[in-house]
Design a protein around this motif. Structure first.
Motif, short mmCIF file in Angstrom:
data_model
loop_
_atom_site.label_atom_id
_atom_site.label_comp_id
_atom_site.label_asym_id
_atom_site.label_seq_id
_atom_site.Cartn_x
_atom_site.Cartn_y
_atom_site.Cartn_z
N UNK A 7 -5.89 36.50 -2.57
CA UNK A 7 -6.10 37.84 -3.27
C UNK A 7 -7.78 37.88 -3.70
N UNK A 8 -7.84 36.63 -4.01
CA UNK A 8 -9.72 36.48 -4.39
C UNK A 8 -10.62 36.61 -3.00
N UNK A 9 -10.07 35.78 -2.06
CA UNK A 9 -10.75 35.74 -0.63
C UNK A 9 -10.73 36.97 0.00
N UNK A 40 -26.71 36.88 3.56
CA UNK A 40 -26.86 36.18 2.41
C UNK A 40 -26.31 36.75 1.22
N UNK A 41 -26.25 38.04 1.28
CA UNK A 41 -25.67 38.83 0.00
C UNK A 41 -24.24 38.50 -0.15
N UNK A 42 -23.61 37.93 0.54
CA UNK A 42 -22.13 37.84 0.59
C UNK A 42 -21.88 36.71 -0.45
N UNK A 43 -22.89 35.79 -0.63
CA UNK A 43 -22.81 35.18 -1.86
C UNK A 43 -22.91 35.63 -3.24
N UNK A 97 -18.07 29.21 -4.38
CA UNK A 97 -17.57 30.36 -5.23
C UNK A 97 -16.38 30.62 -4.54
N UNK A 98 -15.84 30.73 -3.50
CA UNK A 98 -14.78 31.11 -3.02
C UNK A 98 -13.69 30.08 -3.51
N UNK A 99 -14.03 28.64 -3.53
CA UNK A 99 -13.02 27.53 -4.11
C UNK A 99 -12.61 27.83 -5.53
#
Length: 268
Positions: A114-116, A164-167, A255-257
């Motif tokens: 759900x998060x990813x 880069x903005x994906x972070x 952040x995904x982790x």
């Protein structure tokens, strides 16, 4: 007599186990209407049309540099808009899903998806928005009689801030999940301010909010204020781009982790 075919039961491990691609597709389908898709489609148009009209009346336009002025100012706006959009989109999207997640989290679906899936969905919308911006810049170049020779590195200057903005998107989604809508929007505001104030400083790499703007500056040859940089300016060094991309990739993965772990422990 006709025999009725008996459907076999679902294979063990397949029930409540949609792939990540399915989760992302579902997120996109659920968000195909409303504010978010229209914002991502129209934001590049809304910022480029008045900027192009304004560039027609600039002093540089008299010297035949209408498109150069239009391109520089547009990319300046884009560098600060990418993180601002990340915060706003994450806040609105996660808030809209609060009630749905109360039901979805009761299923056996691995919660990290759900998060990813949310981050990936917002990333796809950002990619669409970047493509619209590239189209608008191409139209500006064509109207100015500078297409394609004046485009140069415009495509890289448009898509690299998105990459880069994906972070920032991952950070904003995590912040909204943990602390709520207000702090999530604050991530976007911080990105806007840092892009304008920190991206040309020597310590830019220590401030993730400034990374989307930092990759724009050497490609466009401008400062955060849109003014062309001298050739000997350290801000024009291309070495900042791979460093920003690498830093963003590491931060996004972390952040995904972190977000996946938070979702796994989240109470219904």
């Amino acid at each position: 007599m006709h025999e009725t075919a008996v459907q076999p039961p679902p294979a063990p491990g397949k029930r409540d186990n949609p792939s990540l691609v399915t989760v992302v597709g579902t997120e996109l389908a659920r968000n195909k209407r409303g504010f978010l898709p229209w914002y991502h489609l129209l934001a590049p148009v809304i910022i480029t049309v008045p900027l192009f009209l304004g560039s027609l009346g600039s002093s540089e336009a008299k010297a035949g540099q209408t498109f150069e002025v239009f391109r520089n100012v547009t990319l300046e706006f884009w560098g600060v808009l990418v993180p601002m959009t990340a915060g706003l989109a994450a806040a609105l999207s996660v808030r809209a899903d609060q009630d749905a997640w109360r039901l979805l989290l009761s299923y056996g679906v691995p919660r990290w998806r759900y998060f990813v899936g949310k981050v990936a969905m917002l990333g796809v919308l950002g990619l669409v928005s970047s493509t619209v911006l590239l189209v608008m810049l191409s139209l500006g170049a064509a109207i100015s009689g500078k297409f394609p020779e004046a485009m140069g590195t415009v495509a890289a200057a448009v898509y690299l801030p998105w990459l880069v903005g994906l972070s920032m998107t991952a950070l904003a989604v995590l912040v909204v999940l943990v602390w709520g809508m207000g702090p999530g929007i604050g991530v976007g505001v911080a990105g806007l301010l840092c892009g304008a104030l920190v991206s040309d400083k020597s310590f830019w790499y220590a401030v993730p909010f400034s990374w989307p703007m930092r990759v724009v500056l050497p490609l466009a040859g401008i400062g955060p204020n849109g003014v062309p940089l001298p050739d000997d300016s350290p801000v024009t060094e291309m070495s900042a781009i791979p460093l920003a991309v690498a830093l963003a990739a590491v931060l996004t993965a972390l952040l995904l982790v972190a977000g996946s772990l938070h979702m796994s422990r989240k109470e219904i």
